[in-house]
Every structure is written in C-alpha cells, then in structure tokens.
Design a protein around this motif. Structure first.
Motif, PDB file in Angstrom:
ATOM      1  N   LEU A  87       0.827  -1.205   0.000  1.00 57.66           N
ATOM      2  CA  LEU A  87       0.000   0.000   0.000  1.00 57.66           C
ATOM      3  C   LEU A  87       0.863   1.256   0.000  1.00 57.66           C
ATOM      4  O   LEU A  87       0.624   2.195  -0.769  1.00 57.66           O
ATOM      5  N   GLU A  88       1.879   1.292   0.855  1.00 53.87           N
ATOM      6  CA  GLU A  88       2.717   2.484   0.980  1.00 53.87           C
ATOM      7  C   GLU A  88       3.554   2.743  -0.273  1.00 53.87           C
ATOM      8  O   GLU A  88       3.653   3.873  -0.746  1.00 53.87           O
ATOM      9  N   GLY A 101       0.683   1.590  -3.746  1.00 56.88           N
ATOM     10  CA  GLY A 101      -0.670   2.130  -3.764  1.00 56.88           C
ATOM     11  C   GLY A 101      -1.789   1.128  -3.881  1.00 56.88           C
ATOM     12  O   GLY A 101      -2.951   1.512  -4.045  1.00 56.88           O
ATOM     13  N   TYR A 102      -1.502  -0.184  -3.784  1.00 60.76           N
ATOM     14  CA  TYR A 102      -2.533  -1.205  -3.893  1.00 60.76           C
ATOM     15  C   TYR A 102      -2.927  -1.714  -2.507  1.00 60.76           C
ATOM     16  O   TYR A 102      -2.058  -2.015  -1.681  1.00 60.76           O
ATOM     17  N   ARG A 103      -4.227  -1.840  -2.288  1.00 58.66           N
ATOM     18  CA  ARG A 103      -4.720  -2.380  -1.028  1.00 58.66           C
ATOM     19  C   ARG A 103      -4.990  -3.874  -1.199  1.00 58.66           C
ATOM     20  O   ARG A 103      -5.925  -4.275  -1.874  1.00 58.66           O
ATOM     21  N   GLN A 133       6.699   6.608   2.082  1.00 60.24           N
ATOM     22  CA  GLN A 133       6.341   7.605   3.077  1.00 60.24           C
ATOM     23  C   GLN A 133       7.314   8.778   3.005  1.00 60.24           C
ATOM     24  O   GLN A 133       8.478   8.666   3.397  1.00 60.24           O
ATOM     25  N   ARG A 182      -6.124  -0.313  -6.681  1.00 54.09           N
ATOM     26  CA  ARG A 182      -5.172   0.766  -6.449  1.00 54.09           C
ATOM     27  C   ARG A 182      -5.893   1.973  -5.870  1.00 54.09           C
ATOM     28  O   ARG A 182      -6.806   2.537  -6.482  1.00 54.09           O
ATOM     29  N   THR A 183      -5.480   2.379  -4.688  1.00 55.35           N
ATOM     30  CA  THR A 183      -6.144   3.480  -3.990  1.00 55.35           C
ATOM     31  C   THR A 183      -5.295   4.734  -3.898  1.00 55.35           C
ATOM     32  O   THR A 183      -5.773   5.774  -3.447  1.00 55.35           O
ATOM     33  N   SER A 184      -4.023   4.646  -4.299  1.00 57.77           N
ATOM     34  CA  SER A 184      -3.142   5.819  -4.270  1.00 57.77           C
ATOM     35  C   SER A 184      -1.997   5.612  -5.251  1.00 57.77           C
ATOM     36  O   SER A 184      -1.863   4.546  -5.854  1.00 57.77           O
ATOM     37  N   GLU A 185      -1.176   6.637  -5.417  1.00 54.30           N
ATOM     38  CA  GLU A 185      -0.036   6.555  -6.331  1.00 54.30           C
ATOM     39  C   GLU A 185       1.147   5.820  -5.718  1.00 54.30           C
ATOM     40  O   GLU A 185       2.117   5.508  -6.405  1.00 54.30           O
ATOM     41  N   GLY A 186       1.095   5.560  -4.411  1.00 52.52           N
ATOM     42  CA  GLY A 186       2.234   4.922  -3.755  1.00 52.52           C
ATOM     43  C   GLY A 186       3.391   5.897  -3.607  1.00 52.52           C
ATOM     44  O   GLY A 186       3.193   7.082  -3.384  1.00 52.52           O
TER      45      GLY A 186
END
Length: 222
Positions: A124-125, A128-130, A172, A165-169
């Motif tokens: 996820l970090e 970007g995939y959950r 951090q 995919r919930t974000s661009e990754g």
C-alpha cells in the motif's frame, strides 16, 4: 531522479538500523575474525497486475550502489579515511547510477504485526494497492547479505487489479522515501530480468523465474 549536489564520506560506527560487530572464532583450528552488521529481517512482494498483465516493481536511489560507482570512477574518495573527517568529492557523478529496480519490500520492525500484515502495508505504501492479507501467497524465505548481515527475507506473491489501487504509492515522504512505481509487461519480463543495463536486485530475477514456472503456465491462453 534529482542530482547529487554534495557528496561527503565518513566511516560510521552506529546506525538506527545497523549494528556493527566483530566476531572472533576458530575454524579447523585457525583463529579468524569477521566483521558483520546486525539488521532487521525483511519482506518482499512480487506484485502482478492481472488487469494489464504486468509486474509492479519499484525504482529508488540506493546510496551503497551509488558509492560503488563513485569508487569505480573516483577511487581516491575512499583513501585516507578516518573517523574524524569527511572526504568530499567536488564533482559527483549523476544520481541515476545509484538507482535500482527492486521488488516492493520493507523491514520487519513491528513485533505486533505478522509478516503478511507488514507485506500488505508495504504494498500500500510503496505501490498504492490495497491487498487483503488472505490474498498473499508465501513463496519462500532465504538469507540475504550473507557476507555482511545474514538477515532473513520472506518473499510473497500478490495479484492485484486496477480497481485495487487506492493511491499513487511512492513510500512515506515523512521518512524520506522517494520511490517510483514501475510496470514491467509480462511479455517483456524475462528480457528485462537478464538485461544488465537495468540495475536490479536478485529478488527481481528470482521472482520473475518463479512466476514463469508456477503462475504463467496457468494463465489463460491468448
């Protein structure tokens, strides 16, 4: 990848993630010494996007890889080192020589989480995939850095879709991570694995081979 604006080298005897030790032992009657670093174990994840039939890997700058190239071009930077001074290189080489292709991965530093939970958090970090923990497949574990750290890395396999995919990754940012997500088409993966012009970890090569032997034969024929 931004340029390296200033380069300074100094021996280090302590770190947040590495602890140096010197081992004294006897082997077949001969007294020997060996310097090693104690570090965290880790997880890595081979990610395959079934929506677009591609692998999802990451690119990031690795100072150790960069310094190997610095030494090759400017060996004098490692000469006359001591613990009190920095050795500076006035004209650093391009930062791109220290960028490598790698599997999504992370250190095991949260004792309250399972390896699977840590792996899902890294996916996820960084990418970007959950991914649900139950969707992970454990491939194997092995020792990495056997001459220096001897730590254990556990490799997982995860299939994802575009809808997951919930974000661009990218990692951090507050921890200084600067990660680029890269897609490698399945049809080009083995050529990529053996192409030495793309600096990569052994984990990428091994996992692509594992996929060809264990997953590819079961994919629907085009």
């Amino acid at each position: 990848m931004e340029a390296i604006e200033e380069l300074a080298l100094k021996p280090c005897t302590s770190s947040l993630y590495l602890r140096p030790f010197r081992l004294c032992y006897r082997q077949n009657g001969t007294k020997k010494f060996w310097d090693f670093m104690r570090t965290h174990d880790s997880v890595s994840i081979l990610i395959f996007n079934t929506s677009r039939q591609c692998f999802v890997v990451v690119k990031q700058f690795r100072p150790a890889v960069y310094m190997c190239e610095v030494e090759r071009h400017h060996p004098q930077v490692f000469q006359n080192q001591d613990k009190e001074t920095f050795s500076r290189l006035e004209d650093p080489i391009p930062a791109v020589v220290g960028v490598t292709y790698e599997l999504c991965a992370g250190i095991v530093d949260k004792p309250d989480l399972s390896l699977e939970e840590i792996a899902c958090a890294e996916v996820l970090e960084e990418c970007g995939y959950r991914v649900p923990v139950t969707d992970l497949r454990r491939i194997t574990s092995y020792r990495s850095g056997v001459g220096v750290t001897g730590s254990r890395q556990t490799l997982f396999y995860a299939e994802v879709t575009d809808q997951m995919r919930t974000s661009e990754g990218g990692g951090q940012a507050e921890e200084g991570e600067l990660i680029e997500v890269v897609e490698i088409p399945l049809e080009d993966s083995m050529k990529f694995a053996y192409d030495e012009t793309f600096p990569k970890t052994m984990g990428v090569i091994f996992s692509f081979l594992w996929f060809q032997n264990n997953i590819a034969p079961k994919l629907p024929k085009k």
